[in-house]
Design an enzyme around this catalytic site. Structure first.
Site, PDB file in Angstrom:
ATOM      1  N   GLU A  87       0.817  -1.226   0.000  1.00 21.46           N
ATOM      2  CA  GLU A  87       0.000   0.000   0.000  1.00 21.46           C
ATOM      3  C   GLU A  87       0.848   1.272   0.000  1.00 21.46           C
ATOM      4  O   GLU A  87       0.760   2.077   0.932  1.00 21.46           O
ATOM      5  CB  GLU A  87      -0.850   0.051   1.277  1.00 21.46           C
ATOM      6  CG  GLU A  87      -1.910  -0.978   1.387  1.00 21.46           C
ATOM      7  CD  GLU A  87      -2.578  -0.950   2.761  1.00 21.46           C
ATOM      8  OE1 GLU A  87      -3.689  -1.466   2.847  1.00 21.46           O
ATOM      9  OE2 GLU A  87      -1.998  -0.431   3.730  1.00 21.46           O
ATOM     10  N   PRO A  88       1.675   1.488  -0.992  1.00 26.99           N
ATOM     11  CA  PRO A  88       2.483   2.716  -0.972  1.00 26.99           C
ATOM     12  C   PRO A  88       1.653   3.966  -1.263  1.00 26.99           C
ATOM     13  O   PRO A  88       0.753   3.937  -2.106  1.00 26.99           O
ATOM     14  CB  PRO A  88       3.508   2.486  -2.095  1.00 26.99           C
ATOM     15  CG  PRO A  88       2.902   1.449  -2.969  1.00 26.99           C
ATOM     16  CD  PRO A  88       1.891   0.675  -2.187  1.00 26.99           C
ATOM     17  N   GLY A  89       1.960   5.024  -0.557  1.00 30.35           N
ATOM     18  CA  GLY A  89       1.312   6.312  -0.828  1.00 30.35           C
ATOM     19  C   GLY A  89       2.377   7.298  -1.258  1.00 30.35           C
ATOM     20  O   GLY A  89       2.553   7.634  -2.422  1.00 30.35           O
ATOM     21  N   ARG A  90       3.177   7.718  -0.257  1.00 33.18           N
ATOM     22  CA  ARG A  90       4.218   8.715  -0.478  1.00 33.18           C
ATOM     23  C   ARG A  90       5.158   8.326  -1.620  1.00 33.18           C
ATOM     24  O   ARG A  90       5.540   9.163  -2.429  1.00 33.18           O
ATOM     25  CB  ARG A  90       5.029   8.844   0.821  1.00 33.18           C
ATOM     26  CG  ARG A  90       6.043   9.953   0.810  1.00 33.18           C
ATOM     27  CD  ARG A  90       6.967   9.811   2.021  1.00 33.18           C
ATOM     28  NE  ARG A  90       6.250   9.625   3.271  1.00 33.18           N
ATOM     29  CZ  ARG A  90       5.771  10.597   4.014  1.00 33.18           C
ATOM     30  NH1 ARG A  90       5.924  11.843   3.645  1.00 33.18           N
ATOM     31  NH2 ARG A  90       5.135  10.345   5.133  1.00 33.18           N
ATOM     32  N   ARG A 135       3.093  19.717   7.192  1.00 39.91           N
ATOM     33  CA  ARG A 135       4.025  18.707   7.703  1.00 39.91           C
ATOM     34  C   ARG A 135       5.241  19.286   8.456  1.00 39.91           C
ATOM     35  O   ARG A 135       5.625  18.736   9.488  1.00 39.91           O
ATOM     36  CB  ARG A 135       4.473  17.773   6.580  1.00 39.91           C
ATOM     37  CG  ARG A 135       3.298  17.000   5.980  1.00 39.91           C
ATOM     38  CD  ARG A 135       3.752  15.977   4.959  1.00 39.91           C
ATOM     39  NE  ARG A 135       4.534  14.932   5.555  1.00 39.91           N
ATOM     40  CZ  ARG A 135       5.847  14.792   5.430  1.00 39.91           C
ATOM     41  NH1 ARG A 135       6.546  15.635   4.702  1.00 39.91           N
ATOM     42  NH2 ARG A 135       6.474  13.812   6.016  1.00 39.91           N
ATOM     43  N   CYS A 138      -0.548  33.097  10.983  1.00 36.65           N
ATOM     44  CA  CYS A 138      -0.324  33.802  12.230  1.00 36.65           C
ATOM     45  C   CYS A 138       0.082  32.793  13.300  1.00 36.65           C
ATOM     46  O   CYS A 138      -0.672  32.494  14.232  1.00 36.65           O
ATOM     47  CB  CYS A 138      -1.630  34.491  12.600  1.00 36.65           C
ATOM     48  SG  CYS A 138      -1.371  35.864  13.654  1.00 36.65           S
ATOM     49  N   GLU A 139       1.232  32.239  13.129  1.00 34.99           N
ATOM     50  CA  GLU A 139       1.692  31.108  13.933  1.00 34.99           C
ATOM     51  C   GLU A 139       3.211  31.086  13.787  1.00 34.99           C
ATOM     52  O   GLU A 139       3.716  30.916  12.669  1.00 34.99           O
ATOM     53  CB  GLU A 139       1.057  29.864  13.294  1.00 34.99           C
ATOM     54  CG  GLU A 139       0.973  28.582  14.049  1.00 34.99           C
ATOM     55  CD  GLU A 139       0.084  28.646  15.271  1.00 34.99           C
ATOM     56  OE1 GLU A 139       0.525  28.113  16.271  1.00 34.99           O
ATOM     57  OE2 GLU A 139      -1.009  29.242  15.240  1.00 34.99           O
ATOM     58  N   TYR A 152       0.754  14.108   1.244  1.00 36.29           N
ATOM     59  CA  TYR A 152       0.366  14.624   2.563  1.00 36.29           C
ATOM     60  C   TYR A 152       0.474  16.147   2.658  1.00 36.29           C
ATOM     61  O   TYR A 152       0.922  16.692   3.672  1.00 36.29           O
ATOM     62  CB  TYR A 152       1.198  13.946   3.674  1.00 36.29           C
ATOM     63  CG  TYR A 152       1.046  12.432   3.650  1.00 36.29           C
ATOM     64  CD1 TYR A 152      -0.131  11.836   4.076  1.00 36.29           C
ATOM     65  CD2 TYR A 152       2.054  11.608   3.152  1.00 36.29           C
ATOM     66  CE1 TYR A 152      -0.299  10.459   4.018  1.00 36.29           C
ATOM     67  CE2 TYR A 152       1.898  10.231   3.091  1.00 36.29           C
ATOM     68  CZ  TYR A 152       0.725   9.669   3.532  1.00 36.29           C
ATOM     69  OH  TYR A 152       0.556   8.311   3.475  1.00 36.29           O
TER      70      TYR A 152
END
Ligand SMILES: Cc1ncc(COP(=O)(O)O)c(C=O)c1O
Length: 437
Positions: free
Chosen positions: A288-291, A328, A359-360, A388
């Site tokens: 199940e690869p995503g990245r 991320r 604003c962080e 992601y």
């Protein structure tokens, strides 16, 4: 993205066959750009290096990495299945015309509605994560007079080398059945007894962005010994083993992303050898690869809005996006790389911190980036942002989400429209007693 793959012409950064300055001009910034060629090359590598070399195998793309409808279509056209983790992702698969029989539904907290949708839609496998979910699923299947084909997710108790927020297969993980205690055995027994549940096998996924293969191999060995025990004690022989994803990509342009074979070959060796030793038939294997499929296929384009130097401490280049389109770095310190897309021939004499616009204080995309002198209006391309980012994006500070374009030489199609300020007000209501006269 390896350094050799950074393409430049006449001082501009080219990606997917396009001058990124042209893309920024045509579609605005911030902008997600996805390269169709890279995506297809990744799918082809999975086919040639895994599916074609091992019989009775399947690869499903982990949709949580990024799931625009056009990408769902591309994945289908490349012959991969789809891993889903929510009713929303299931809805997207349906909307894109993806056959649900080729999907797998995950999740540690599936709602009744999601389980019902999975059974109604004919999702291929439901990966059951807890005993209470198994009981609910059994009830729903009974009510609907259906059978549910399931895998049980096991947390094999291995600590993969990755950030703790993307570590999933350790003892104490919120995902899956631990091997400690008897909950897995209870679930197996319950599934075996049930007329509504068809236990197809087991699943593990030990974490994400993992570079070396030893944790995956260890997980295979651990699952195998559980399978052997269930065969010995309960006479259970399962048909499938889903080995999850988590295959890492290198975010440094000087680095090299490991091949899919460097993960799957040792896992297949361990599985085949273990099955031989235990006298078990080798189950159908799913990955199940995503990245690994989508990360390097994406970049994000930003324009610098402000430069600020705090003498002797730091120089900020603040851009028109940030943690809203890519949370991320703020979430778990993920490292990225960027290039000054219209100054590729200029020497990187400066060290800048690429700051987001939220604003962080934690909205920092990249610290200590080597870059040529930058100024307001400069185009910056952050590399390796296909996974992601869009799927984790938010509207913090009422920031509209960027558009996404799918590019290939000679084609650039908007596959996700840029949100507008008006889009962000959708669904909001002011109660009558607060209305202005
Ligand atoms: C069950 C499961 N499978 C597959 C994946 C895909 O992981 P990656 O994108 O690292 O390959 C994830 C991601 O967290 C997952 O939870």
């Amino acid at each position: 993205m390896a350094a050799g793959k950074i393409e430049k012409k006449k001082g501009h950064f080219y990606f997917g066959g396009w001058d990124t300055a042209v893309l920024a001009e045509k579609f605005g910034t911030p902008l997600y750009v996805l390269s169709e060629d890279i995506l297809r090359a990744r799918c082809r590598a999975i086919r040639e290096d895994f599916l074609d070399r091992f019989e009775n195998t399947e690869a499903v793309y982990a949709g949580k990495a990024s799931l625009p409808l056009a990408l769902v279509r591309l994945i289908h056209s490349e012959g991969l299945g789809l891993d889903l983790v929510s009713g929303g992702e299931l809805h997207a698969a349906l909307a894109a015309g993806f056959p649900l029989s080729r999907t797998i539904l995950h999740g540690n907290s599936k709602t009744r509605t999601e389980l019902e949708a999975a059974l109604d839609g004919g999702v291929g496998r439901i990966v059951v994560d807890s005993l209470s979910e198994l009981e609910t699923l059994e009830k729903i299947a009974e009510e609907k007079d259906k059978q549910a084909a399931i895998l049980l997710r096991v947390s094999p108790g291995v600590d993969a080398h990755t950030h703790k927020y993307i570590l999933t297969g350790h003892t104490g993980s919120k995902f899956g059945f631990p091997l400690l205690g008897h909950s897995l055995r209870d679930a197996v027994l319950r599934a075996m007894k049930s007329e509504r549940i068809v236990l197809k096998g087991f699943h593990f996924h030990i974490g994400s962005q993992i570079f070396e293969n030893t944790s995956h191999v260890r997980a295979v060995e651990i699952i195998l010994s559980a399978m052997a025990e269930f065969r010995r004690d309960l006479g259970l022989i399962t048909e499938e083993l889903n080995m999850g994803g988590g295959f890492g990509v290198d975010f440094d342009p000087e680095g090299i992303t490991p091949s899919i074979r460097s993960f799957t070959d040792p896992m297949m060796d361990a599985l085949e050898e273990g099955c031989r030793k235990e006298g078990l038939p080798r189950p159908r294997v799913i990955i199940e690869p995503g990245r690994w499929i989508v990360s390097e296929a994406g970049i994000t384009l930003y324009r610098v809005q402000a430069m600020k130097t705090i003498e002797g401490i730091v120089t900020y280049a603040s851009v028109d996006g940030g943690m809203t389109d890519n949370p991320r770095p703020a979430l778990y310190g993920a490292k990225y790389w960027a290039v000054a897309a219209e100054k590729m021939d200029e020497e990187a004499t400066e060290t800048v911190t690429l700051a987001g616009k939220c604003c962080e204080s934690g909205d920092i995309l990249i610290e200590d980036l080597k870059a040529p002198p930058l100024s307001r209006g400069d185009l910056v391309a952050v590399l390796n942002t296909g996974a992601y980012t869009y799927s984790m994006a938010s509207n913090y500070n009422r920031t509209p989400r960027p558009a996404m374009v799918l590019v290939s030489p000679g084609r650039a199609d908007v596959i996700v429209e840029r949100q507008t300020n008006e889009d962000l007000l959708r669904g909001e209501k002011i109660p009558d007693h607060m209305k202005l006269d």
